[in-house]
Each structure stands twice: as C-alpha cells, then as structure tokens.
Scaffold this motif. Structure first.
Motif, PDB file in Angstrom:
ATOM      1  N   GLY A 197       0.810  -1.216   0.000  1.00 40.57           N
ATOM      2  CA  GLY A 197       0.000   0.000   0.000  1.00 40.57           C
ATOM      3  C   GLY A 197       0.839   1.260   0.000  1.00 40.57           C
ATOM      4  N   PRO A 198       1.623   1.502   1.066  1.00 39.43           N
ATOM      5  CA  PRO A 198       2.459   2.710   1.067  1.00 39.43           C
ATOM      6  C   PRO A 198       3.494   2.733  -0.045  1.00 39.43           C
ATOM      7  CG  PRO A 198       2.890   1.329   3.008  1.00 39.43           C
ATOM      8  CD  PRO A 198       1.647   0.814   2.373  1.00 39.43           C
ATOM      9  N   LEU A 199       4.035   1.553  -0.427  1.00 36.59           N
ATOM     10  CA  LEU A 199       5.009   1.524  -1.512  1.00 36.59           C
ATOM     11  C   LEU A 199       4.372   1.872  -2.855  1.00 36.59           C
ATOM     12  CD1 LEU A 199       7.157  -1.616  -0.595  1.00 36.59           C
ATOM     13  CD2 LEU A 199       7.826   0.785  -0.481  1.00 36.59           C
ATOM     14  N   THR A 200       3.069   1.728  -2.946  1.00 39.79           N
ATOM     15  CA  THR A 200       2.330   2.138  -4.139  1.00 39.79           C
ATOM     16  C   THR A 200       1.926   3.606  -4.044  1.00 39.79           C
ATOM     17  OG1 THR A 200       1.455  -0.077  -4.576  1.00 39.79           O
ATOM     18  CG2 THR A 200       0.196   1.782  -5.448  1.00 39.79           C
ATOM     19  N   ALA A 201       1.409   4.014  -2.886  1.00 39.17           N
ATOM     20  CA  ALA A 201       0.819   5.347  -2.744  1.00 39.17           C
ATOM     21  C   ALA A 201       1.862   6.462  -2.783  1.00 39.17           C
ATOM     22  CB  ALA A 201       0.029   5.422  -1.442  1.00 39.17           C
ATOM     23  N   ILE A 202       2.989   6.275  -2.116  1.00 43.25           N
ATOM     24  CA  ILE A 202       3.962   7.366  -1.999  1.00 43.25           C
ATOM     25  C   ILE A 202       4.498   7.806  -3.363  1.00 43.25           C
ATOM     26  CG2 ILE A 202       6.229   7.996  -1.067  1.00 43.25           C
ATOM     27  CD1 ILE A 202       5.473   6.253   1.401  1.00 43.25           C
ATOM     28  N   PRO A 203       4.967   6.874  -4.227  1.00 47.35           N
ATOM     29  CA  PRO A 203       5.397   7.323  -5.561  1.00 47.35           C
ATOM     30  C   PRO A 203       4.266   7.954  -6.370  1.00 47.35           C
ATOM     31  CG  PRO A 203       6.211   5.114  -5.108  1.00 47.35           C
ATOM     32  CD  PRO A 203       5.225   5.440  -4.037  1.00 47.35           C
ATOM     33  N   LEU A 204       3.043   7.437  -6.232  1.00 49.01           N
ATOM     34  CA  LEU A 204       1.921   8.007  -6.977  1.00 49.01           C
ATOM     35  C   LEU A 204       1.609   9.431  -6.513  1.00 49.01           C
ATOM     36  CD1 LEU A 204      -0.714   5.160  -7.465  1.00 49.01           C
ATOM     37  CD2 LEU A 204       0.776   6.214  -9.170  1.00 49.01           C
ATOM     38  N   LEU A 205       1.753   9.688  -5.218  1.00 49.00           N
ATOM     39  CA  LEU A 205       1.529  11.039  -4.696  1.00 49.00           C
ATOM     40  C   LEU A 205       2.543  12.014  -5.285  1.00 49.00           C
ATOM     41  CD1 LEU A 205       0.797  10.229  -0.950  1.00 49.00           C
ATOM     42  CD2 LEU A 205      -0.786  11.318  -2.554  1.00 49.00           C
ATOM     43  N   PHE A 206       3.805  11.619  -5.290  1.00 51.74           N
ATOM     44  CA  PHE A 206       4.835  12.477  -5.876  1.00 51.74           C
ATOM     45  C   PHE A 206       4.588  12.680  -7.370  1.00 51.74           C
ATOM     46  CE2 PHE A 206       7.580  11.145  -2.195  1.00 51.74           C
ATOM     47  CZ  PHE A 206       7.737  12.411  -1.665  1.00 51.74           C
ATOM     48  N   PHE A 207       4.210  11.594  -8.055  1.00 50.87           N
ATOM     49  CA  PHE A 207       3.967  11.689  -9.493  1.00 50.87           C
ATOM     50  C   PHE A 207       2.790  12.613  -9.783  1.00 50.87           C
ATOM     51  CE2 PHE A 207       1.953  10.314 -13.440  1.00 50.87           C
ATOM     52  CZ  PHE A 207       3.027  10.391 -14.306  1.00 50.87           C
ATOM     53  N   ALA A 208       1.704  12.470  -9.002  1.00 49.55           N
ATOM     54  CA  ALA A 208       0.526  13.314  -9.215  1.00 49.55           C
ATOM     55  C   ALA A 208       0.867  14.782  -8.996  1.00 49.55           C
ATOM     56  CB  ALA A 208      -0.597  12.883  -8.283  1.00 49.55           C
ATOM     57  N   ALA A 209       1.655  15.063  -7.963  1.00 44.93           N
ATOM     58  CA  ALA A 209       2.052  16.447  -7.690  1.00 44.93           C
ATOM     59  C   ALA A 209       2.920  16.993  -8.821  1.00 44.93           C
ATOM     60  CB  ALA A 209       2.789  16.525  -6.360  1.00 44.93           C
ATOM     61  N   ALA A 210       3.820  16.156  -9.326  1.00 41.06           N
ATOM     62  CA  ALA A 210       4.705  16.596 -10.408  1.00 41.06           C
ATOM     63  C   ALA A 210       3.940  16.800 -11.709  1.00 41.06           C
ATOM     64  CB  ALA A 210       5.817  15.563 -10.610  1.00 41.06           C
ATOM     65  N   ALA A 211       2.972  15.911 -11.988  1.00 42.03           N
ATOM     66  CA  ALA A 211       2.217  16.000 -13.239  1.00 42.03           C
ATOM     67  C   ALA A 211       1.448  17.311 -13.335  1.00 42.03           C
ATOM     68  CB  ALA A 211       1.265  14.818 -13.367  1.00 42.03           C
ATOM     69  N   GLN A 212       0.997  17.839 -12.196  1.00 39.75           N
ATOM     70  CA  GLN A 212       0.267  19.103 -12.198  1.00 39.75           C
ATOM     71  C   GLN A 212       1.189  20.311 -12.359  1.00 39.75           C
ATOM     72  OE1 GLN A 212      -1.988  19.080  -8.548  1.00 39.75           O
ATOM     73  NE2 GLN A 212      -3.630  17.811  -9.398  1.00 39.75           N
ATOM     74  N   ARG A 213       2.478  20.122 -12.087  1.00 36.32           N
ATOM     75  CA  ARG A 213       3.408  21.251 -12.054  1.00 36.32           C
ATOM     76  C   ARG A 213       4.350  21.314 -13.248  1.00 36.32           C
ATOM     77  NH1 ARG A 213       2.027  19.853  -7.006  1.00 36.32           N
ATOM     78  NH2 ARG A 213       2.107  21.393  -5.320  1.00 36.32           N
ATOM     79  N   LEU A 214       4.606  20.178 -13.894  1.00 38.34           N
ATOM     80  CA  LEU A 214       5.625  20.116 -14.935  1.00 38.34           C
ATOM     81  C   LEU A 214       5.015  19.835 -16.300  1.00 38.34           C
ATOM     82  CD1 LEU A 214       8.318  17.892 -13.166  1.00 38.34           C
ATOM     83  CD2 LEU A 214       8.403  20.362 -13.501  1.00 38.34           C
ATOM     84  N   PRO A 215       5.637  20.314 -17.370  1.00 45.31           N
ATOM     85  CA  PRO A 215       5.240  19.869 -18.707  1.00 45.31           C
ATOM     86  C   PRO A 215       5.453  18.362 -18.830  1.00 45.31           C
ATOM     87  CG  PRO A 215       6.715  21.776 -18.817  1.00 45.31           C
ATOM     88  CD  PRO A 215       6.740  21.293 -17.406  1.00 45.31           C
ATOM     89  N   LEU A 216       4.613  17.696 -19.636  1.00 36.74           N
ATOM     90  CA  LEU A 216       4.780  16.253 -19.820  1.00 36.74           C
ATOM     91  C   LEU A 216       6.116  15.928 -20.467  1.00 36.74           C
ATOM     92  CD1 LEU A 216       1.381  14.639 -20.939  1.00 36.74           C
ATOM     93  CD2 LEU A 216       2.610  14.389 -18.778  1.00 36.74           C
ATOM     94  N   VAL A 217       6.625  16.832 -21.310  1.00 33.31           N
ATOM     95  CA  VAL A 217       7.938  16.611 -21.916  1.00 33.31           C
ATOM     96  C   VAL A 217       9.007  16.479 -20.834  1.00 33.31           C
ATOM     97  CG1 VAL A 217       9.761  17.703 -23.280  1.00 33.31           C
ATOM     98  CG2 VAL A 217       7.408  17.670 -24.133  1.00 33.31           C
ATOM     99  N   THR A 218       8.996  17.404 -19.883  1.00 33.90           N
ATOM    100  CA  THR A 218       9.968  17.358 -18.787  1.00 33.90           C
ATOM    101  C   THR A 218       9.748  16.133 -17.917  1.00 33.90           C
ATOM    102  OG1 THR A 218      10.038  19.773 -18.758  1.00 33.90           O
ATOM    103  CG2 THR A 218      10.884  18.638 -16.811  1.00 33.90           C
ATOM    104  N   LEU A 219       8.492  15.873 -17.578  1.00 34.18           N
ATOM    105  CA  LEU A 219       8.170  14.722 -16.732  1.00 34.18           C
ATOM    106  C   LEU A 219       8.620  13.426 -17.399  1.00 34.18           C
ATOM    107  CD1 LEU A 219       6.663  14.197 -14.026  1.00 34.18           C
ATOM    108  CD2 LEU A 219       4.643  13.725 -15.391  1.00 34.18           C
ATOM    109  N   GLY A 220       8.382  13.332 -18.708  1.00 33.33           N
ATOM    110  CA  GLY A 220       8.773  12.125 -19.422  1.00 33.33           C
ATOM    111  C   GLY A 220      10.261  11.917 -19.424  1.00 33.33           C
TER     112      GLY A 220
END
Length: 226
Positions: A197-220
C-alpha cells in the motif's frame, strides 16, 4: 526498487497482488485524508473530474497488473523496456495533446532514445506487448493526471477507492475458494503484502504532484532516471 519487492509476494499471483495494492493504498489514503481534513474536498468534485478519475484508476490498475505479471513471470527485461518506452509516450502526448515544445537538446535526446528503443525492440525478437502495455497505460495515466483539478492526496485516494470494490470482491472470492495466499505464509508475508500500500501510494503522490506542475515533456524525460 519495485522489481526487487514484488517477487517477495510470491506465490501470490499478479491479480491478487494488484487487489491488495488497491485495498492497502485505499486504507492508507483514507487515513491521510482524515488526518489532513481533506474528505470535504470529495463533495465539490464535478462529474467531468469523476470521469477523469475513473479513467486514471483504470489505467493505473492496468499498468500495475501488467507490471506485477511481468516481474513475477520472467519478463523483467520486457518490463524494463516498457519503462524505457514510457518517457517517449509521455513526450509524444505532451507535444500532441498539450502543444508543448521541445528544445533542440530535448529533441536530440528523444531521437537518441527512440533509436535505442527501436534497437532494443528488434533484439526482443517479437512484438514487445508487455513493454507497450506498460508504456501506454502509464503514459496515458500521466496525461490524465495533468488535467485532474484535484489535490494529489484526494485523487490518489479516490483512484484506489474506485477500484476497491472490484479488488475486495476478488480477494473475498479467492479466500473463500482457498486460492488466496495472503494468510498462508506467515506474518512476514502479511506485513509485506500490507506494505504494498504505502510503496504504491507514496510514488503516486509524488507523481501526481509533479504532473500538475511540470510539462509532460519534462516529466517524461525525467523518467529515464528510473
């Protein structure tokens, strides 16, 4: 580190591991939302946002089951290739859907990576279905997360909540028929399964926060660190 973790959950199959990841992620995120007093956010979510969250839940669940199947069934190289293709998918979606622009250096990097993917794909000796499945499910998940106007903690919790009824039903069915592995291999196996559970949720939380802040080109392109 996921590649090293999920084989520890054997002999549980990919679907059982997926179901437990969803359930334990939901329990963790429910606790987080209660502590952070964000449950009230759910009442203000629009119908369009709910549809986006349903799409995100389906895409990330599909990605998880493909990944767990791959690493637990001798397809680690295919899984690695999938996450090598995934950044290219994210860049493509960023350029096509969000009209993002590549700098010259980024374009050169993408062309080198594309050449490498073609070379690796040829060496596989057949269509890399596992790799393509992983790349496109997570690439599309990133595109959806970019336009979800919800706090990352809320969105990750709701994605798990949307999938949870199916996960709980599956866990109940395999436990009742004697095919479930959750409680059959000692306390250590139970703890490891809960940790999914936490090993799944923690990376997804960081990813979700980054996806809202960064261009997909940079994120990719940043995904090549993986």
């Amino acid at each position: 580190l996921f590649t090293a973790f999920f084989p520890l959950l054997k002999p549980a199959g990919a679907l059982e591991v997926l179901a437990h990841r969803i359930v334990w992620t939901l329990l963790l995120m429910a606790a987080v939302l209660v502590v952070m007093r964000r449950l009230s956010d759910i009442r203000t979510i629009s119908r369009r946002t709910w549809l986006l969250l349903i799409c995100a839940s389906a895409l990330v669940s599909g990605n998880w089951v493909i990944y767990v199947y791959a690493v637990n069934n001798g397809h680690v190289v295919d899984a690695a290739l999938g996450y090598f293709i995934n950044p290219l998918v994210s860049v493509l979606l960023g350029v096509v859907l969000f009209r993002e622009r590549l700098t010259r250096a980024q374009a050169a990097a993408v062309l080198i990576a594309l050449a490498a993917v073609i070379l690796l794909g040829v060496e596989v000796g057949g269509p890399p279905w596992v790799a393509l499945g992983l790349a496109f499910t997570f690439g599309l998940y990133g595109a959806v997360k970019k336009v979800v106007p919800v706090d990352p903690r809320v969105s990750v919790g709701l994605e798990a909540g949307i999938a949870a009824p199916f996960a709980i039903a599956y866990i109940a069915a395999i436990q009742l028929t004697g095919h479930g592995q959750f409680a059959n291999h000692g306390a250590g196996h139970v703890v490891l399964t809960m940790l999914s559970g936490p090993l799944t949720a923690i990376p997804l939380l960081f990813f979700a926060a980054a996806a809202q802040r960064l261009p997909l080109v940079t994120l990719g392109l940043l995904m090549y660190l993986t």
